[in-house]
Design an enzyme around this catalytic site. Structure first.
Site, PDB file in Angstrom:
ATOM      1  N   LEU A  79       0.608  -1.021   0.038  1.00 41.45           N
ATOM      2  CA  LEU A  79      -0.011   0.151  -0.050  1.00 41.45           C
ATOM      3  C   LEU A  79       1.002   1.155   0.050  1.00 41.45           C
ATOM      4  CD1 LEU A  79      -2.684  -0.867   2.898  1.00 41.45           C
ATOM      5  CD2 LEU A  79      -3.227  -0.918   0.284  1.00 41.45           C
ATOM      6  N   ASP A  80       0.691   2.272  -0.559  1.00 36.01           N
ATOM      7  CA  ASP A  80       1.191   3.640  -0.813  1.00 36.01           C
ATOM      8  C   ASP A  80       1.446   3.951   0.689  1.00 36.01           C
ATOM      9  OD1 ASP A  80       1.433   3.245  -3.470  1.00 36.01           O
ATOM     10  OD2 ASP A  80      -0.248   4.734  -3.713  1.00 36.01           O
ATOM     11  N   ARG A  81       2.251   4.779   1.032  1.00 39.04           N
ATOM     12  CA  ARG A  81       2.841   5.286   2.438  1.00 39.04           C
ATOM     13  C   ARG A  81       1.245   6.094   2.963  1.00 39.04           C
ATOM     14  NH1 ARG A  81       7.064   7.975   5.480  1.00 39.04           N
ATOM     15  NH2 ARG A  81       8.560   7.372   3.605  1.00 39.04           N
TER      16      ARG A  81
END
Length: 323
Positions: free
Chosen positions: A139-141
């Site tokens: 997942l993106d930050r």
């Protein structure tokens, strides 16, 4: 360890590299030390010399020579009690094979040059070596929500395979600028990387672009606040970097709070909102059989958007994509 031992490769370790097999058991060993032991013939597999990158077969017998001792006993997991309590508090689901976390926005999944606190490091709370859970997707930050991990090499391989073969069904919730018309459909726009480092972005391209990758996203409008903003359910059919963010910008309705994929109008509408993107639900095969359904309660960041535009969780059907 001063004696020579011969250990069997477990069935769950089928295909693991020889150097990683050693590192899982003796984390203090460096890659250089393992390669030196392999080159000198001190490490052997089924009686024969083997390279550090050799893939092991289940049941293979590995000769383990006397190994250098750790310079000092490492801490049990290298984490503070606060970090252990924090990551354990993220658990949505756990059994012998699967771990699911509710990843908060702002916490990276893996480390980098400027990132020392991340999910991958916090997984030490479960132990090291074979006890350490393994990442099977990302997942993106700044995206919150469901993050799935395998608790054994075999479970991780099966889970990763489910993602790779598109046997998982992922539903994201997002708040976007404007109200897409039509309110549902499929975005089929190839994406290609542009820029470098922190400025790297995914941009729409054509099928003829050799750098482009096919990308498809299904979308459904759950609710809308007049024409100002809409609450969307997004289903990535493919899994490209920043796919949902790039696709919604390409559709003309960028996700609010996005520092990269935005327009002047969406940035103004976002005001102080952070990225309004949340991995709400994942359905995928359990490594042990049957289906696993995982849901993450909405994040404080998305809740702020709901409150801003008057959305209620009760408005969403269990599966917005079920026809």
């Amino acid at each position: 360890m001063a004696e020579v031992r011969t250990l069997a490769v477990d069935a769950a370790e089928e295909g693991v590299r020889l150097d990683r097999w050693f590192r899982r058991r003796w984390p203090h060993l460096t890659n250089v030390q393992i390669q030196k032991l392999a080159r000198s013939g001190q490490i052997r597999v089924d009686g024969a010399r083997a390279k550090a990158e050799t893939r092991l077969a289940a049941g293979a017998m590995v000769r383990v020579p006397p190994l250098p001792e750790a310079s000092e006993p490492p801490p049990r997991d290298g984490l503070s009690s606060a970090d252990r309590a924090f990551v354990k508090g993220l658990v949505l689901y756990e059994d012998d094979e699967v771990l699911a976390l509710n990843k908060p926005a702002g916490l990276a999944v893996q480390g980098g040059t400027k990132t020392s606190r991340h999910i991958d490091r916090l997984l030490s709370a479960w132990g090291e070596g074979l006890d350490r859970p393994r990442l099977v997707h990302r997942l993106d930050r700044d995206t919150s929500g469901v993050l799935v991990l395998g608790k054994s090499p075999a479970a991780a391989a099966r889970l990763a395979g489910a993602f790779a073969r598109r046997r998982s069904q992922k539903t994201y919730w997002a708040i976007v600028a404007g109200a897409p018309k039509p309110g549902e459909g499929v975005i089929d726009v190839p994406l290609a990387k542009q820029g470098f480092g922190d400025r790297e972005m995914m941009a729409p391209t054509t099928a003829k672009d050799p750098k482009g990758e096919a990308a498809q996203t299904e979308f459904v409008t759950v609710s809308h606040a007049a024409q100002a903003a809409a609450w969307m359910a997004l289903k990535p059919i493919t899994g490209r970097t920043h796919q949902l963010r790039a696709h919604m910008l390409a559709l003309g309705h960028p996700i609010l709070g996005d520092p990269k994929y935005h327009t002047g109008a969406s940035a103004a509408l976002s005001d102080e909102l952070r990225l309004q993107l949340h991995a709400r639900r994942i359905v995928l095969p359990h490594p042990g059989g049957g289906d696993l359904v995982l849901e993450a309660p909405i994040s404080p960041e998305l809740r702020a958007g709901f409150e801003r535009f008057g959305f209620e969780e009760s408005e969403a059907p269990e599966d917005p994509f079920r026809r």
